[in-house]
Scaffold this motif. Structure first.
Motif, PDB file in Angstrom:
ATOM      1  N   MET A 173       0.637  -1.224   0.151  1.00  0.00           N
ATOM      2  CA  MET A 173       0.021  -0.102  -0.013  1.00  0.00           C
ATOM      3  C   MET A 173       0.883   1.098   0.039  1.00  0.00           C
ATOM      4  O   MET A 173       1.938   1.216   0.335  1.00  0.00           O
ATOM      5  N   HIS A 175       0.699   5.839   0.575  1.00  0.00           N
ATOM      6  CA  HIS A 175      -0.313   6.877   0.959  1.00  0.00           C
ATOM      7  C   HIS A 175      -0.196   7.924  -0.310  1.00  0.00           C
ATOM      8  O   HIS A 175       0.933   8.188  -1.035  1.00  0.00           O
ATOM      9  N   GLU A 188     -10.896   3.549   3.965  1.00  0.00           N
ATOM     10  CA  GLU A 188      -9.408   3.984   4.200  1.00  0.00           C
ATOM     11  C   GLU A 188      -8.836   4.923   3.305  1.00  0.00           C
ATOM     12  O   GLU A 188      -7.947   5.479   3.328  1.00  0.00           O
ATOM     13  N   TYR A 189      -9.305   4.464   1.878  1.00  0.00           N
ATOM     14  CA  TYR A 189      -8.625   5.665   0.876  1.00  0.00           C
ATOM     15  C   TYR A 189      -9.176   6.802   1.000  1.00  0.00           C
ATOM     16  O   TYR A 189      -8.289   7.781   1.017  1.00  0.00           O
ATOM     17  N   GLU A 192      -7.956   8.171   4.938  1.00  0.00           N
ATOM     18  CA  GLU A 192      -6.631   8.398   5.200  1.00  0.00           C
ATOM     19  C   GLU A 192      -5.479   8.225   4.197  1.00  0.00           C
ATOM     20  O   GLU A 192      -4.382   8.377   4.284  1.00  0.00           O
ATOM     21  N   ILE A 194      -4.930   5.920   1.754  1.00  0.00           N
ATOM     22  CA  ILE A 194      -4.049   4.664   1.666  1.00  0.00           C
ATOM     23  C   ILE A 194      -4.678   4.116   0.310  1.00  0.00           C
ATOM     24  O   ILE A 194      -5.929   3.980   0.180  1.00  0.00           O
ATOM     25  N   SER A 196      -4.253   0.675  -2.334  1.00  0.00           N
ATOM     26  CA  SER A 196      -3.720  -0.507  -2.120  1.00  0.00           C
ATOM     27  C   SER A 196      -4.671  -1.334  -2.958  1.00  0.00           C
ATOM     28  O   SER A 196      -5.582  -1.024  -3.510  1.00  0.00           O
TER      29      SER A 196
END
Length: 263
Positions: A173, A175, A188-189, A192, A194, A196
């Motif tokens: 992953m 950032h 989460e994308y 944060e 992130i 992946s």
């Protein structure tokens, strides 16, 4: 690594009749797409980026880097690119059946169950290739129906790699400050930053639900901060699934079946 033949700004002007509006087949937040005919007679789609934004120029570099490293029957083929002080453009294979989004939501177009499943299988094959066929996984980051194009045989091709990420070796992953499209991006994308391969899988799942229910995840009449497409379908499963599945799936399927005479 793939290299592309040279094409001039002048030829792109000629192919699109100086970017005439009658050749405009799509407009996005950062690019316009024109249908054009090259001097060789080849009909193409020409994606012209908006040079007003520095971010768009970075997206052009990203997309070039990705497309030089990929080649698959379910990815939109890039014929060549053009980069000058006047233009940043991709010359792509023309897809006569347009986008999956158009087939889902335009009144004069319909997809039966088999067609929808086959299209999503094509998309899954493309994503599997991006994630697992290179030393460095490629994350699309913006999977959605407008980025799935259909050729003359209704084979699906994934396109638009403008915000894709090539993940570093041995890293699963990364950032980023670049976001995909709301409604499709993994939680989460969005919260944060992130990125992946799992994020693409999440977006694929949202698309699969959308194509079966024929409901955009951004449909404000049904979905809000309390109820998402995912939660709506989860609540209906398994007892009331027929209330959320697009009725046209079965209507179109029945119309395509041969009639049987029992006389």
């Amino acid at each position: 690594m793939k290299t592309y033949p040279f094409i001039s700004y002048h030829e792109i002007q000629g192919a699109t009749n100086n970017f005439d509006g009658s050749n405009l087949i799509g407009v996005g937040s950062s690019a316009s797409v024109y249908k054009g005919t090259l001097s060789s007679g080849t009909v193409v789609a020409i994606k012209v980026l908006d040079l007003q934004s520095e971010q768009v120029c970075k997206r052009f570099d990203t997309e070039c880097e990705v497309m030089r490293n990929v080649r698959h029957r379910n990815l939109v083929p890039v014929i060549t690119t053009c980069s000058s002080e006047y233009i940043r453009a991709f010359v792509l294979r023309y897809m006569p059946n347009g986008s999956l989004d158009n087939w889902l939501y335009k009144e004069d177009r319909h997809l039966n169950l088999l067609q929808r499943v086959t299209i999503m299988l094509d998309v899954a094959t493309a994503i599997e290739y991006l994630h697992h066929s290179h030393d460095t996984p490629i994350v699309h980051c913006d999977l959605k129906p407008t980025n799935v194009l259909l050729d003359e045989e209704m084979v699906a091709h994934v396109g638009d790699f403008g915000i894709s990420k090539i993940l570093a070796v041995r890293k699963s992953m990364a950032h980023t400050e670049t976001l995909g499209t709301l409604g499709y991006i993994a939680p989460e994308y969005g919260s944060e930053g992130i990125v992946s391969t799992s994020g693409d899988v999440y977006s694929y799942g949202i698309m699969l639900m959308e194509i079966l229910a024929k409901r955009r995840p951004t449909d404000e009449e049904i979905f809000n901060e309390n109820v998402s497409l995912r939660e709506w379908i989860k609540k209906a499963f398994p007892r009331t699934m027929m209330e959320v599945v697009d009725a046209n799936i079965f209507h179109e399927e029945e119309k395509s079946l041969p009639k049987v005479n029992f006389a």
